[in-house]
Motif scaffolding. Structure first.
Motif, PDB file in Angstrom:
ATOM      1  N   ASP A 152       0.808  -1.221   0.000  1.00 48.68           N
ATOM      2  CA  ASP A 152       0.000   0.000   0.000  1.00 48.68           C
ATOM      3  C   ASP A 152       0.841   1.271   0.000  1.00 48.68           C
ATOM      4  OD1 ASP A 152       0.960  -0.237   2.571  1.00 48.68           O
ATOM      5  OD2 ASP A 152      -0.954   0.189   3.554  1.00 48.68           O
ATOM      6  N   THR A 179      -7.658   0.868  -1.969  1.00 48.43           N
ATOM      7  CA  THR A 179      -8.102  -0.053  -0.925  1.00 48.43           C
ATOM      8  C   THR A 179      -9.615  -0.191  -1.006  1.00 48.43           C
ATOM      9  OG1 THR A 179      -6.258   0.553   0.519  1.00 48.43           O
ATOM     10  CG2 THR A 179      -8.152  -0.516   1.545  1.00 48.43           C
ATOM     11  N   VAL A 219      -6.039  -4.471  -0.724  1.00 44.57           N
ATOM     12  CA  VAL A 219      -5.240  -3.470  -1.418  1.00 44.57           C
ATOM     13  C   VAL A 219      -5.016  -3.970  -2.844  1.00 44.57           C
ATOM     14  CG1 VAL A 219      -3.021  -2.279  -1.531  1.00 44.57           C
ATOM     15  CG2 VAL A 219      -4.102  -2.720   0.692  1.00 44.57           C
TER      16      VAL A 219
END
Length: 232
Positions: A152, A179, A219
């Protein structure tokens, strides 16, 4: 689940020229199963007794040739399996293992005993081939952080390098890192077929729900093929 229209044949791929008719019809359905698995069943958690949840009973089918945010700047390549992935920005350097469907109809996850291993859905597009190539890896396991623990942290413009079996190194440029709640995962957008070489990199994220023994989010990195070169 509503009827699913099979995607159009892909003349650019170098897979065997003739596929069994039954397999061609099953392909969209397999993507649906795969989508359900990534939502709930691909990744181990750090909980000692964590068990994957069953996938949702209904999942919208993928839509072929969905528009992409950024057009590719490199032509598609013949099919060749990935061997290694490198993402210098987040210190990823790991081999691939092919992912297949198990007897239950769900995609087998990468082995949890190896924290530095990435899975590639081998019945989908290969990295660099026309279409959306799907790769997945653990964010953590029972033993600690795993290969995609910092996924991420990538940003638009980050590079992902994949070395293929044919000796080519394909570089994907990240378009977005997003996300999604597992309860409202956009399966059409993530798994849809594409007219150009694309990449989807998926892991778990968000808060860990101890009651459900699962992460609440996924993610997803969206990227397009930027360049390719010979590694020799």
């Amino acid at each position: 689940m509503p009827p699913v229209k099979p995607p159009q044949p892909n003349p650019s791929r170098t897979a065997p020229p003739s596929r069994p008719f039954g397999r061609a019809l099953l392909w969209p359905a397999l993507l649906v199963v795969f989508g359900a698995l990534v939502l709930h069943n691909t990744f181990d958690s750090t909980e000692p007794d964590a068990k994957p949840e069953a996938p949702p009973s209904a999942m919208a089918p993928p839509t072929p040739d969905a528009p992409t945010a950024t057009p590719t700047r490199a032509p598609s390549l013949p099919r060749s399996a990935p061997r290694r992935i490198s993402i210098p920005e987040i210190a990823v350097d790991a081999p691939f293992t092919p992912l297949t469907l198990g007897a239950s109809g769900q995609l087998n996850a990468p082995p949890a005993g190896d924290t530095n291993l990435v899975g590639w859905y081998r019945d989908g597009a290969a990295p660099g081939e026309r279409g959306a190539s799907i790769i997945a890896g653990h964010v953590d396991t029972k033993t600690g952080p795993a290969v995609f623990v910092q996924l991420d942290k990538l940003r638009p413009g980050s590079d992902i390098h994949i070395t293929r079996a044919d000796g080519r190194v394909v570089t994907f440029r990240v378009d977005s890192v997003e996300t999604f709640s597992k309860a409202n995962f956009p399966s059409k957008r993530v798994y849809a077929d594409t007219a150009s070489p694309q990449l989807r990199v998926i892991t778990c994220g968000g808060e860990y729900d101890r009651k459900a023994r699962d992460y609440k989010d996924n993610v997803v990195v969206f990227a397009h093929l930027d360049s390719s070169r010979n590694s020799y």
